[in-house]
Structure formats: C-alpha cells, structure tokens
Design a protein around this motif. Structure first.
Motif, PDB file in Angstrom:
ATOM      1  N   MET A   1      30.716  21.218  19.164  1.00  0.00           N
ATOM      2  CA  MET A   1      29.711  20.859  18.170  1.00  0.00           C
ATOM      3  C   MET A   1      30.388  20.592  16.823  1.00  0.00           C
ATOM      4  O   MET A   1      31.379  21.242  16.492  1.00  0.00           O
ATOM      5  CB  MET A   1      28.687  21.996  18.014  1.00  0.00           C
ATOM      6  CG  MET A   1      27.845  22.261  19.235  1.00  0.00           C
ATOM      7  SD  MET A   1      26.869  23.804  19.096  1.00  0.00           S
ATOM      8  CE  MET A   1      25.831  23.438  17.663  1.00  0.00           C
ATOM      9  N   PRO A   2      29.858  19.671  16.044  1.00  0.00           N
ATOM     10  CA  PRO A   2      30.396  19.485  14.696  1.00  0.00           C
ATOM     11  C   PRO A   2      29.921  20.615  13.780  1.00  0.00           C
ATOM     12  O   PRO A   2      28.928  21.294  14.069  1.00  0.00           O
ATOM     13  CB  PRO A   2      29.800  18.148  14.262  1.00  0.00           C
ATOM     14  CG  PRO A   2      28.519  18.052  15.023  1.00  0.00           C
ATOM     15  CD  PRO A   2      28.769  18.726  16.344  1.00  0.00           C
ATOM     16  N   ASP A   3      30.611  20.816  12.701  1.00  0.00           N
ATOM     17  CA  ASP A   3      30.150  21.786  11.720  1.00  0.00           C
ATOM     18  C   ASP A   3      28.772  21.390  11.206  1.00  0.00           C
ATOM     19  O   ASP A   3      28.405  20.208  11.179  1.00  0.00           O
ATOM     20  CB  ASP A   3      31.125  21.872  10.544  1.00  0.00           C
ATOM     21  CG  ASP A   3      32.398  22.633  10.898  1.00  0.00           C
ATOM     22  OD1 ASP A   3      32.382  23.350  11.924  1.00  0.00           O
ATOM     23  OD2 ASP A   3      33.394  22.499  10.172  1.00  0.00           O
ATOM     24  N   ASN A   4      28.014  22.399  10.833  1.00  0.00           N
ATOM     25  CA  ASN A   4      26.697  22.191  10.236  1.00  0.00           C
ATOM     26  C   ASN A   4      25.702  21.604  11.236  1.00  0.00           C
ATOM     27  O   ASN A   4      24.939  20.693  10.932  1.00  0.00           O
ATOM     28  CB  ASN A   4      26.803  21.282   9.005  1.00  0.00           C
ATOM     29  CG  ASN A   4      25.685  21.555   8.013  1.00  0.00           C
ATOM     30  OD1 ASN A   4      25.269  22.698   7.834  1.00  0.00           O
ATOM     31  ND2 ASN A   4      25.199  20.508   7.372  1.00  0.00           N
ATOM     32  N   SER A   5      25.736  22.139  12.470  1.00  0.00           N
ATOM     33  CA  SER A   5      24.830  21.651  13.505  1.00  0.00           C
ATOM     34  C   SER A   5      24.183  22.817  14.243  1.00  0.00           C
ATOM     35  O   SER A   5      24.658  23.955  14.189  1.00  0.00           O
ATOM     36  CB  SER A   5      25.576  20.753  14.489  1.00  0.00           C
ATOM     37  OG  SER A   5      26.617  21.465  15.127  1.00  0.00           O
ATOM     38  N   VAL A   6      23.084  22.499  14.938  1.00  0.00           N
ATOM     39  CA  VAL A   6      22.322  23.490  15.705  1.00  0.00           C
ATOM     40  C   VAL A   6      22.047  22.915  17.093  1.00  0.00           C
ATOM     41  O   VAL A   6      21.692  21.740  17.225  1.00  0.00           O
ATOM     42  CB  VAL A   6      20.982  23.829  15.021  1.00  0.00           C
ATOM     43  CG1 VAL A   6      20.157  24.785  15.881  1.00  0.00           C
ATOM     44  CG2 VAL A   6      21.210  24.431  13.654  1.00  0.00           C
ATOM     45  N   ALA A   7      22.213  23.734  18.136  1.00  0.00           N
ATOM     46  CA  ALA A   7      21.895  23.322  19.510  1.00  0.00           C
ATOM     47  C   ALA A   7      20.836  24.256  20.078  1.00  0.00           C
ATOM     48  O   ALA A   7      20.844  25.462  19.799  1.00  0.00           O
ATOM     49  CB  ALA A   7      23.144  23.356  20.383  1.00  0.00           C
ATOM     50  N   VAL A   8      19.934  23.696  20.873  1.00  0.00           N
ATOM     51  CA  VAL A   8      18.824  24.466  21.438  1.00  0.00           C
ATOM     52  C   VAL A   8      18.747  24.230  22.944  1.00  0.00           C
ATOM     53  O   VAL A   8      18.814  23.089  23.405  1.00  0.00           O
ATOM     54  CB  VAL A   8      17.477  24.064  20.802  1.00  0.00           C
ATOM     55  CG1 VAL A   8      16.365  25.004  21.277  1.00  0.00           C
ATOM     56  CG2 VAL A   8      17.561  24.070  19.291  1.00  0.00           C
ATOM     57  N   PHE A   9      18.598  25.319  23.699  1.00  0.00           N
ATOM     58  CA  PHE A   9      18.390  25.247  25.148  1.00  0.00           C
ATOM     59  C   PHE A   9      17.197  26.118  25.516  1.00  0.00           C
ATOM     60  O   PHE A   9      17.094  27.262  25.057  1.00  0.00           O
ATOM     61  CB  PHE A   9      19.632  25.725  25.899  1.00  0.00           C
ATOM     62  CG  PHE A   9      20.804  24.803  25.791  1.00  0.00           C
ATOM     63  CD1 PHE A   9      20.986  23.778  26.709  1.00  0.00           C
ATOM     64  CD2 PHE A   9      21.714  24.941  24.758  1.00  0.00           C
ATOM     65  CE1 PHE A   9      22.070  22.920  26.606  1.00  0.00           C
ATOM     66  CE2 PHE A   9      22.797  24.092  24.649  1.00  0.00           C
ATOM     67  CZ  PHE A   9      22.975  23.075  25.567  1.00  0.00           C
ATOM     68  N   PHE A  10      16.324  25.588  26.352  1.00  0.00           N
ATOM     69  CA  PHE A  10      15.115  26.298  26.757  1.00  0.00           C
ATOM     70  C   PHE A  10      15.241  26.817  28.190  1.00  0.00           C
ATOM     71  O   PHE A  10      15.728  26.115  29.077  1.00  0.00           O
ATOM     72  CB  PHE A  10      13.902  25.374  26.668  1.00  0.00           C
ATOM     73  CG  PHE A  10      13.548  24.965  25.275  1.00  0.00           C
ATOM     74  CD1 PHE A  10      12.718  25.761  24.492  1.00  0.00           C
ATOM     75  CD2 PHE A  10      14.058  23.800  24.729  1.00  0.00           C
ATOM     76  CE1 PHE A  10      12.396  25.390  23.202  1.00  0.00           C
ATOM     77  CE2 PHE A  10      13.743  23.417  23.434  1.00  0.00           C
ATOM     78  CZ  PHE A  10      12.914  24.214  22.665  1.00  0.00           C
ATOM     79  N   ALA A  11      14.775  28.029  28.404  1.00  0.00           N
ATOM     80  CA  ALA A  11      14.703  28.587  29.755  1.00  0.00           C
ATOM     81  C   ALA A  11      13.600  27.885  30.539  1.00  0.00           C
ATOM     82  O   ALA A  11      12.767  27.161  29.979  1.00  0.00           O
ATOM     83  CB  ALA A  11      14.434  30.085  29.689  1.00  0.00           C
ATOM     84  N   GLY A  12      13.580  28.122  31.839  1.00  0.00           N
ATOM     85  CA  GLY A  12      12.518  27.580  32.664  1.00  0.00           C
ATOM     86  C   GLY A  12      11.205  28.306  32.437  1.00  0.00           C
ATOM     87  O   GLY A  12      11.146  29.364  31.782  1.00  0.00           O
ATOM     88  N   LYS A  13      10.153  27.745  32.995  1.00  0.00           N
ATOM     89  CA  LYS A  13       8.824  28.360  32.913  1.00  0.00           C
ATOM     90  C   LYS A  13       8.345  28.712  34.320  1.00  0.00           C
ATOM     91  O   LYS A  13       8.740  28.067  35.298  1.00  0.00           O
ATOM     92  CB  LYS A  13       7.829  27.399  32.255  1.00  0.00           C
ATOM     93  CG  LYS A  13       8.125  27.104  30.790  1.00  0.00           C
ATOM     94  CD  LYS A  13       7.033  26.234  30.192  1.00  0.00           C
ATOM     95  CE  LYS A  13       7.270  26.020  28.707  1.00  0.00           C
ATOM     96  NZ  LYS A  13       7.191  27.288  27.947  1.00  0.00           N
TER      97      LYS A  13
ATOM     98  N   LEU B   1      20.904  18.070  15.086  1.00  0.00           N
ATOM     99  CA  LEU B   1      20.157  18.898  16.043  1.00  0.00           C
ATOM    100  C   LEU B   1      20.514  18.427  17.441  1.00  0.00           C
ATOM    101  O   LEU B   1      20.309  17.257  17.790  1.00  0.00           O
ATOM    102  CB  LEU B   1      18.653  18.773  15.810  1.00  0.00           C
ATOM    103  CG  LEU B   1      17.745  19.427  16.860  1.00  0.00           C
ATOM    104  CD1 LEU B   1      18.008  20.927  16.956  1.00  0.00           C
ATOM    105  CD2 LEU B   1      16.267  19.153  16.542  1.00  0.00           C
ATOM    106  N   TRP B   2      21.074  19.325  18.251  1.00  0.00           N
ATOM    107  CA  TRP B   2      21.483  19.023  19.618  1.00  0.00           C
ATOM    108  C   TRP B   2      20.478  19.632  20.598  1.00  0.00           C
ATOM    109  O   TRP B   2      20.094  20.802  20.471  1.00  0.00           O
ATOM    110  CB  TRP B   2      22.857  19.611  19.900  1.00  0.00           C
ATOM    111  CG  TRP B   2      24.011  18.900  19.257  1.00  0.00           C
ATOM    112  CD1 TRP B   2      24.002  18.183  18.102  1.00  0.00           C
ATOM    113  CD2 TRP B   2      25.349  18.855  19.751  1.00  0.00           C
ATOM    114  NE1 TRP B   2      25.243  17.687  17.835  1.00  0.00           N
ATOM    115  CE2 TRP B   2      26.104  18.085  18.839  1.00  0.00           C
ATOM    116  CE3 TRP B   2      25.990  19.381  20.858  1.00  0.00           C
ATOM    117  CZ2 TRP B   2      27.457  17.843  19.002  1.00  0.00           C
ATOM    118  CZ3 TRP B   2      27.335  19.129  21.035  1.00  0.00           C
ATOM    119  CH2 TRP B   2      28.065  18.370  20.118  1.00  0.00           C
ATOM    120  N   PHE B   3      20.098  18.863  21.611  1.00  0.00           N
ATOM    121  CA  PHE B   3      19.268  19.378  22.695  1.00  0.00           C
ATOM    122  C   PHE B   3      19.357  18.406  23.865  1.00  0.00           C
ATOM    123  O   PHE B   3      19.903  17.299  23.731  1.00  0.00           O
ATOM    124  CB  PHE B   3      17.817  19.586  22.247  1.00  0.00           C
ATOM    125  CG  PHE B   3      17.110  18.336  21.770  1.00  0.00           C
ATOM    126  CD1 PHE B   3      16.252  17.632  22.603  1.00  0.00           C
ATOM    127  CD2 PHE B   3      17.297  17.879  20.472  1.00  0.00           C
ATOM    128  CE1 PHE B   3      15.603  16.499  22.166  1.00  0.00           C
ATOM    129  CE2 PHE B   3      16.656  16.724  20.023  1.00  0.00           C
ATOM    130  CZ  PHE B   3      15.806  16.031  20.876  1.00  0.00           C
TER     131      PHE B   3
END
Length: 443
Positions: A22-34, A128-130
């Motif tokens: 990831m580059p600096d100053n970034s956020v990544a999000v991963f969601f669990a299953g439902k 924003l990474w997803f």
C-alpha cells in the motif's frame, strides 16, 4: 484425528505483506462474509469470505478489517459485540477485547462503532483500497461513508481522491502458498484421498449414488474435515458426461463406471480430486482402453510440471496423448498432425486441463491468458489441479456403441516445488491394477 491449523503469526505476516504494497496515507477495507438464509429462519452453514479469512483467520460473519498505512502499519478489526442472550441461541462470540489479543490486531471495536471510527480513519487519507465489484451492499456503504468525509471539507478534512481495486494484489499473494499452507493442503488431500478409497471399497451395484456420497462425507468428517469443499459429484454411467452433475440420486448399475469428483475443506483449504472406477470392480475392455488413454495423458502432463512450465504447455502434452489414443481406438480418424492442429480431441475433452487450488476450489490468481492459452510460468508454491477427461454421451451415434455412455476424468492436486513437483493426491488409487485390486478385496 487432530488436524493442522495455521498459527496466528501467519495472518500477521500476511497483513504486513499486504500493507507493504500500500502507498503511504492509504486505507484498505475487507469485509467478512454474511450468513445466508436457507429457509425461513434457518441459515446455510457459514462460509467465511476467503480474502478476509486469508488476512485475519477470523471466522465470524459481518466483521470488517481495516488496514491503515502511514509511516507504520495499523490493523483494525470490527466484530460483533458480546451478547449473552444471542450467544445462548447462536453460539459464542469472540468479542472485540479477545479478538484484539487472540488475533493480534492493533485495535478492535464493536461493529456498531464502524461508521464513526472508519470515517475518522479515512479522513486526510489519499487512497481507499477495497475489492471492487464483489459486494454491492458493502461497496455502497463505503461510498456513503466516503461522501460523509467529503462533506467535512469546510472543516479542513480531506477525503481520499483515489479508489483502488486491490483484488489483484491479494490474489497474487494467495497464489503462492507458504510452508504452513502446504502442510494443511497435504493433510486435506490425504483426508480426501482416503474418502475416494472408501468409496471404492463400499461401492456395489444396487446402491444409489447418494449412498456413496454419504461415505465420502463420513470419511471427511471423521478425519476432522467437517465440510466438503464443493458439492460432491457422484456420477454413474452416462451421468459422468454431465460435468457438474450433483443430483446423486441414480441407482448404481453393474458394468457401468462411477465418476466421483469430491474433496474436503480443512481450515478453509480445498482438495479437488476425481477418480473413475467400475461399479462392479472390474473394467470392461472398452472402459479399460479409454481409461488408460486418460491416465496416460494425466501422468505425462504431471511429469512435466516444474518451475517456468505453463498450463498451456501441459495442455499441449495432454492433447497429444489424448489425440493419439483416440486415433488408435478408432474414435478419431485421419492424419495425426492435422487432428492435433484441428484440436479434434476437444470434442471429447471438453474442459480445461487444470486450475489453481487453495482457499477456493477454483482459486484466485492470474493465468496470463493470451489467444485462449494459459501462459503464466509456474513458480514454487503454486498448487494446481491436473484433470484430463474423455466424455462420450450415450446418444453419440458417431462412435461405436461400445464407447457410448462412458465418461472418465482423473484429477490430482499438484504442488510446484523448487526442483519439480509433488503430487499431494498420493493415497487414492488410480491405476487400473490398483483400483481392481482394492475393489476385489472388498467384494
């Protein structure tokens, strides 16, 4: 039987490796299953989102992983809160406090805290990474939160201006298996191979396909793999010519073949094995001839596996053997080289030769397809299936009657090693002699 598990340190390392990209100053999000409703107020058995599982080892539904990259890495989990009443009905929950310590996250919060906390984590970040296009509901949720942060611009808060689809990065990570992953995949192959052996031992004319399916599931579960990796295919006779057949409700008839495509899942990792054998324990001459063609094609393709080889090259090898075999049997006719050029064997070999294997049965990872050829060079740590087959439906009047209604597939799971390969599917008989010998002992 005690099964192997991945240490928590494995997941910590994966999160670090992901954040390193990831580059600096970034956020990544991963969601669990439902959890998914099966009928009224009952649910299907829960299956965790495999990207989320790969990064966390956390098995509860609805959770969210956020990773923040500045000068350092930060991993944050949001999960269901502890609730004694709900836990009485639906089982224990880990809760944020235990999740933080047991799974080694930097921070952990209840799910109810996600919107407010995530908006703070997103503020003044540039990217924003997803995983885009995989979960429309959660993607809409992210866009709404992004809009909230954008609405704070008058307060001097800056929202991310770049949205990045990070699927390719995690797909590439998952493609190369670690030593710990390989150990689990070896174990799930041993369990699955034992189930195929049990199926051969228990097979009898007069039983139904679902009786054999039950033997497979029994062997999986009694060895610690409670779940099948996919719906088991137990296809007798002409049913074997339906590639994804899973009705499994026909009676077994002496003189026909039984094709079983089945594998267990262990700690999220899949096996994918196919064996084809005679219901009464002895191959007829036509069955034997066709079976040996498929087996020879598989053996020759597997023997060629080593680093830098491609699936395209293995497919060429398999098609050469299948074409020559079909020509020798009179099922194909003409000039061998022309038949190869025309891909004539694909009339009867109607699917690909193999695929990546791991947390998913058809696992993630780029095949580098060009002109319909899979040209990615193998690297140590990749695991793939090799599964040639021949399928001649009962209504195919272009061939002699003795070949009709025969469907054969043989599939093993192969690890690419530094010097060559290792066949993980070592305990399920596949030679004609071994199959007939095993079945003769249990008549």
């Amino acid at each position: 039987m005690k099964t192997l598990e991945l240490p928590i340190s494995e997941f910590v390392i994966r999160r670090q490796q992901f954040c390193d990209q990831m580059p600096d100053n970034s956020v990544a999000v991963f969601f669990a299953g439902k959890e998914v409703t099966r009928s009224n107020d009952t649910e299907y058995l829960f299956c965790q989102n495999k990207h989320f599982l790969y990064l966390t080892g956390f098995h509860e539904p609805d959770a969210i992983l956020v990773m923040v990259k500045n000068s350092t890495h930060q991993s944050v989990l949001f999960c269901r809160e502890k609730d004694p009443l709900k836990e009485v009905w639906h089982g224990k929950r880990v809760g944020a406090i235990k999740a933080k310590s047991s799974y080694q996250f930097d921070q952990a919060f209840n799910l109810d805290d996600f919107e407010l906390t995530f908006a703070d984590l997103l503020s003044d970040k540039s990217q924003l990474w997803f995983c885009q296009g995989t979960d429309s509901a959660n993607e809409a949720r992210l866009m709404a939160l992004l809009s909230t942060v954008k609405g704070k611009s008058r307060q001097g808060i800056v929202a991310p201006t770049t949205l990045f689809d990070c699927q390719e990065i995690i797909n590439e990570m998952r493609l190369i298996k670690s030593a710990a992953e390989i150990d689990i995949m070896k174990q799930v192959n041993i369990i699955s191979g034992g189930a195929h052996t049990r199926a051969m031992e228990k097979c009898r004319a007069g039983l139904y396909e679902y009786h054999i399916e039950a033997e497979l599931l029994h062997e999986f579960a009694r060895n610690g793999a409670r779940h099948a990796a996919y719906n088991s295919i137990v296809a007798s006779g002409d049913n074997a010519n339906i590639l994804h057949y899973n009705e499994n409700d026909q009676q077994l008839v002496a003189g026909e073949l039984l094709l079983i495509d089945a594998g267990a899942e262990l700690h999220g990792y899949a096996a994918d094995i196919t064996r084809t054998f005679p219901i009464n324990g002895t191959f007829t001459e036509p069955q034997k001839h066709l079976y040996q063609v498929v087996l020879s094609a598989q053996n020759k393709a597997i023997a060629a596996i080593k680093p830098e080889v491609t699936l395209a090259h293995l497919n060429d090898i398999a098609c050469e053997v299948l074409t020559q075999g079909l020509l020798d049997l009179g099922i194909l006719s003409g000039d061998y080289q022309q038949l190869l050029a025309d891909k004539a064997c694909k009339k009867y070999f109607i699917h690909g030769l193999g695929h990546w294997l791991g947390l998913d049965v058809h696992d993630v990872g780029n095949y580098q397809v060009k002109d319909k050829r899979q040209l990615r060079p193998f690297k140590p740590g990749m695991v793939l299936t090799i599964e040639p087959g021949l399928y001649i439906p009962a209504d195919d009047t272009e061939v002699e009657a003795k070949w009709r209604g025969i469907g054969i597939r043989i599939e093993d799971n192969i690890l690419v090693t530094d010097l060559g390969h290792e066949n993980l599917t070592v305990n399920a008989p596949k030679s004609i002699e071994d199959i007939e010998s095993l079945m003769a002992k249990h008549r």
